[in-house]
Design a protein around this motif. Structure first.
Motif, PDB file in Angstrom:
ATOM      1  N   LYS A 195      -6.170   1.450  -8.938  1.00  0.00           N
ATOM      2  CA  LYS A 195      -6.581   1.410  -7.897  1.00  0.00           C
ATOM      3  C   LYS A 195      -6.340   3.335  -7.676  1.00  0.00           C
ATOM      4  CE  LYS A 195      -4.550  -2.510  -5.351  1.00  0.00           C
ATOM      5  NZ  LYS A 195      -5.475  -3.558  -6.435  1.00  0.00           N
ATOM      6  N   CYS A 196      -5.804   4.172  -9.192  1.00  0.00           N
ATOM      7  CA  CYS A 196      -5.945   5.086  -8.753  1.00  0.00           C
ATOM      8  C   CYS A 196      -7.008   6.012  -9.434  1.00  0.00           C
ATOM      9  CB  CYS A 196      -4.642   5.654 -10.092  1.00  0.00           C
ATOM     10  SG  CYS A 196      -2.568   5.331  -8.572  1.00  0.00           S
ATOM     11  N   GLU A 223      -1.179  -8.316  -4.522  1.00  0.00           N
ATOM     12  CA  GLU A 223      -1.818  -8.449  -3.638  1.00  0.00           C
ATOM     13  C   GLU A 223      -2.330 -10.330  -3.581  1.00  0.00           C
ATOM     14  OE1 GLU A 223      -5.144  -5.061  -2.899  1.00  0.00           O
ATOM     15  OE2 GLU A 223      -5.197  -5.342  -4.809  1.00  0.00           O
ATOM     16  N   ASN A 230       0.718  -1.287   0.258  1.00  0.00           N
ATOM     17  CA  ASN A 230       0.017   0.294   0.223  1.00  0.00           C
ATOM     18  C   ASN A 230       0.783   1.166   0.009  1.00  0.00           C
ATOM     19  OD1 ASN A 230      -2.442  -1.277  -0.256  1.00  0.00           O
ATOM     20  ND2 ASN A 230      -3.214  -1.267   2.008  1.00  0.00           N
ATOM     21  N   ALA A 286     -11.810   1.057  -1.230  1.00  0.00           N
ATOM     22  CA  ALA A 286     -12.805   0.015  -1.340  1.00  0.00           C
ATOM     23  C   ALA A 286     -13.582  -0.827  -1.502  1.00  0.00           C
ATOM     24  CB  ALA A 286     -11.705  -1.225  -2.436  1.00  0.00           C
ATOM     25  N   LEU A 340      -7.369   2.084  -1.877  1.00  0.00           N
ATOM     26  CA  LEU A 340      -6.764   0.690  -1.413  1.00  0.00           C
ATOM     27  C   LEU A 340      -7.556  -0.515  -1.131  1.00  0.00           C
ATOM     28  CD1 LEU A 340      -3.658   2.516   1.386  1.00  0.00           C
ATOM     29  CD2 LEU A 340      -3.619   1.837  -1.714  1.00  0.00           C
ATOM     30  N   GLY A 341      -7.381  -1.579  -1.195  1.00  0.00           N
ATOM     31  CA  GLY A 341      -7.779  -2.929  -0.861  1.00  0.00           C
ATOM     32  C   GLY A 341      -8.207  -3.281   0.849  1.00  0.00           C
ATOM     33  N   PRO A 367      -4.851   6.721  -3.971  1.00  0.00           N
ATOM     34  CA  PRO A 367      -5.425   5.509  -4.496  1.00  0.00           C
ATOM     35  C   PRO A 367      -6.329   5.230  -3.548  1.00  0.00           C
ATOM     36  CG  PRO A 367      -2.924   4.976  -4.282  1.00  0.00           C
ATOM     37  CD  PRO A 367      -3.262   7.228  -3.441  1.00  0.00           C
ATOM     38  N   THR A 407     -10.652  -5.113  -3.078  1.00  0.00           N
ATOM     39  CA  THR A 407     -10.125  -3.969  -3.415  1.00  0.00           C
ATOM     40  C   THR A 407     -10.212  -4.402  -5.581  1.00  0.00           C
ATOM     41  OG1 THR A 407      -7.639  -4.100  -3.896  1.00  0.00           O
ATOM     42  CG2 THR A 407      -8.163  -6.411  -4.476  1.00  0.00           C
ATOM     43  N   VAL A 437       1.804   1.591  -3.481  1.00  0.00           N
ATOM     44  CA  VAL A 437       1.153   2.228  -4.489  1.00  0.00           C
ATOM     45  C   VAL A 437       0.764   3.688  -3.901  1.00  0.00           C
ATOM     46  CG1 VAL A 437      -1.668   2.257  -4.496  1.00  0.00           C
ATOM     47  CG2 VAL A 437      -0.350   0.090  -4.534  1.00  0.00           C
TER      48      VAL A 437
END
Length: 219
Positions: free
Chosen positions: A116-117, A136, A42, A86, A60-61, A58, A112, A45
């Motif tokens: 992600k962005c 992931e 993370n 998410a 995130l999950g 972003p 997730t 990311v």
């Protein structure tokens, strides 16, 4: 009179107790490692500069770091972008109700995104970013991936996950994905919540997860 032990019943064993203690320690170590690796991913990311997201962070999950059920959709909606999480908002609320109806513990779920962005065109996301999904999956090590919608399915099949088989767009059918992970394809939940027919179609596919979960061995 002292009660006799049931025929065939074994006396409590200090050895079995020690084995359980060792098993618990091993599980705790695996969980600690998964948490550490997800946190590291993370951070990477958040520092990623591949996608032109501007000042937005972003998405995130979230969920259990070693979940049995791995929920996956393509890209975030506005509510998820705002919170950075998410499945936050309508989709998450709908899924929580579905889990309750199916008797699935939400604590065994991780959710997730492929992208992600928060960028205007998810299909233009950098391949380097999308490839993080492989990492992931390797960290969480789920028993099933619930992939929602054709864009997410296309991405999942293009990742080159080791030993993976292509998941077909057959709604509501449990399919093999890797030797240790199953897959369930459903419609995109984000486009299924505004029309009754679409809701029913999503539910018909998603409820297969309940039967799969009931058959999961309790160990």
């Amino acid at each position: 009179m002292q009660a006799g032990r049931r025929k065939g019943a074994a006396a409590p064993s200090s050895k079995s107790g020690a084995m359980r203690s060792i098993d618990n320690e091993i599980r705790e170590k695996y969980l600690e490692r998964a948490i550490r690796e997800l946190n590291q991913m993370n951070r990477e990311v958040q520092d990623c500069q591949h996608c032109p997201r501007g000042k937005l962070m972003p998405v995130l999950g979230s969920g259990h770091p070693q979940a049995d059920v791995f929920m996956l959709k393509q890209a975030p909606l506005a509510s998820e972008i705002e919170e950075g999480v998410a499945f936050y908002g309508r989709a998450g609320n709908a899924l929580m109700k579905s889990f309750k109806r199916l008797g699935i513990d939400p604590l065994v779920v991780y959710g997730t995104l492929c992208v992600k962005c928060p960028i205007p065109e998810p299909d233009l996301a950098a391949g380097e970013c999308i490839a993080r999904l492989v990492e992931e999956l390797a960290i969480v090590q789920p028993k099933i991936v619930v992939v929602m919608g054709e864009p997410a399915l296309r991405i999942l099949n293009s990742l080159g996950v080791p030993l993976a088989r292509e998941v077909e767009p057959r709604e509501g059918e449990i399919q093999p994905f890797t030797p240790t992970i199953d897959a369930l394809y459903t419609p995109d939940i984000d486009v299924s919540l505004d029309e009754e027919g679409a809701k029913a179609r999503f539910w018909r596919a998603f409820k297969a997860l309940g039967a799969w979960y009931d058959d999961l061995p309790p160990y």
